[in-house]
Design a protein around this motif. Structure first.
Motif, PDB file in Angstrom:
ATOM      1  N   LYS A 195      -0.834   6.923  -0.767  1.00 25.88           N
ATOM      2  CA  LYS A 195      -1.830   6.294   0.327  1.00 25.88           C
ATOM      3  C   LYS A 195      -2.561   7.654   0.783  1.00 25.88           C
ATOM      4  O   LYS A 195      -1.678   8.434   1.455  1.00 25.88           O
ATOM      5  N   PHE A 214      -5.312   8.759   4.070  1.00 30.49           N
ATOM      6  CA  PHE A 214      -5.893   8.328   5.269  1.00 30.49           C
ATOM      7  C   PHE A 214      -6.968   9.487   5.643  1.00 30.49           C
ATOM      8  O   PHE A 214      -6.746  10.797   5.487  1.00 30.49           O
ATOM      9  N   TYR A 246       0.007  10.406   1.590  1.00 26.75           N
ATOM     10  CA  TYR A 246       1.422  10.433   1.657  1.00 26.75           C
ATOM     11  C   TYR A 246       2.046   9.927   0.059  1.00 26.75           C
ATOM     12  O   TYR A 246       1.360   9.025  -0.148  1.00 26.75           O
ATOM     13  N   LYS A 253       5.427   2.895   6.326  1.00 26.80           N
ATOM     14  CA  LYS A 253       4.937   1.736   7.226  1.00 26.80           C
ATOM     15  C   LYS A 253       4.598   2.198   8.704  1.00 26.80           C
ATOM     16  O   LYS A 253       3.567   1.949   9.297  1.00 26.80           O
ATOM     17  N   SER A 307       4.431   5.214   9.721  1.00 24.15           N
ATOM     18  CA  SER A 307       3.412   6.589   9.580  1.00 24.15           C
ATOM     19  C   SER A 307       2.116   6.243   9.414  1.00 24.15           C
ATOM     20  O   SER A 307       1.174   6.220  10.180  1.00 24.15           O
ATOM     21  N   GLU A 308       2.060   4.829   8.620  1.00 24.15           N
ATOM     22  CA  GLU A 308       0.577   4.383   8.709  1.00 24.15           C
ATOM     23  C   GLU A 308       0.043   3.812   9.942  1.00 24.15           C
ATOM     24  O   GLU A 308      -1.003   3.657  10.302  1.00 24.15           O
ATOM     25  N   LYS A 314      -3.245   4.862  12.020  1.00 23.45           N
ATOM     26  CA  LYS A 314      -4.425   3.732  12.065  1.00 23.45           C
ATOM     27  C   LYS A 314      -4.612   3.690  13.744  1.00 23.45           C
ATOM     28  O   LYS A 314      -5.634   3.410  14.187  1.00 23.45           O
ATOM     29  N   GLU A 356      -7.537   4.011   6.134  1.00 26.55           N
ATOM     30  CA  GLU A 356      -7.020   4.344   4.734  1.00 26.55           C
ATOM     31  C   GLU A 356      -8.266   4.461   3.696  1.00 26.55           C
ATOM     32  O   GLU A 356      -9.230   3.722   3.705  1.00 26.55           O
TER      33      GLU A 356
END
Length: 151
Positions: A29, A31, A44, A136, A138-139, A143, A149
């Protein structure tokens, strides 16, 4: 934004961390965040919820952070960048252009020593990292800090 705050933000966001995970096929993913003459892209690589490695590509304009030349930027960033060298599991490089700098940071969480990592300026951990880094968490943290993303 003061130059030292931007430097800390660049290095800390590149090392945002959460908690643990499991096992599955590797996925990735990415960002992005941009503002005030700065662009950051974090990618990541993870299995299940466990982050295996991370890359950060950061670009910042000298004018936006209050320096006028690559020489000035080198004198400020050089000592910070030097601290990332010789740490197992981390590769970091800053490429100085005429009006901006590009930083590339790679962290291999399977080999990095978290004590060494946490001693670096800008390293930021959320919770206990002995069991790994949560994708999860980290995301969610990214955000919350305004990252979007990239699909």
């Amino acid at each position: 934004m003061k130059f030292s705050q931007l430097i800390a933000a660049l290095f800390s966001v590149a090392l945002l961390l959460g908690l643990s995970g499991c096992e599955e096929k590797e996925q990735s993913k990415s960002f992005q965040w941009s503002g005030q003459g700065t662009e950051m892209t974090l990618t990541y690589y993870y299995k299940d919820d466990k982050v295996l490695r991370q890359t950060a590509n950061n670009k910042f304009d000298y004018a936006a952070v209050g320096v006028k030349s690559k020489e000035e930027a080198k004198s400020i960033l050089g000592p910070v960048s030097q601290k990332y060298q010789n740490i197992k599991g981390i590769t970091e490089k800053v490429d100085y252009q005429d009006t901006y700098a590009l930083e590339t940071l790679n962290v291999d969480y399977s080999t990095v020593n978290f004590a060494d990592l946490s001693a670096l300026q800008g390293a930021e951990f959320t919770g206990e990292v002995k069991d790994g880094i949560s994708m999860k968490k980290s995301e969610a943290l990214l955000k919350a800090r305004g990252f979007k993303e990239v699909k």
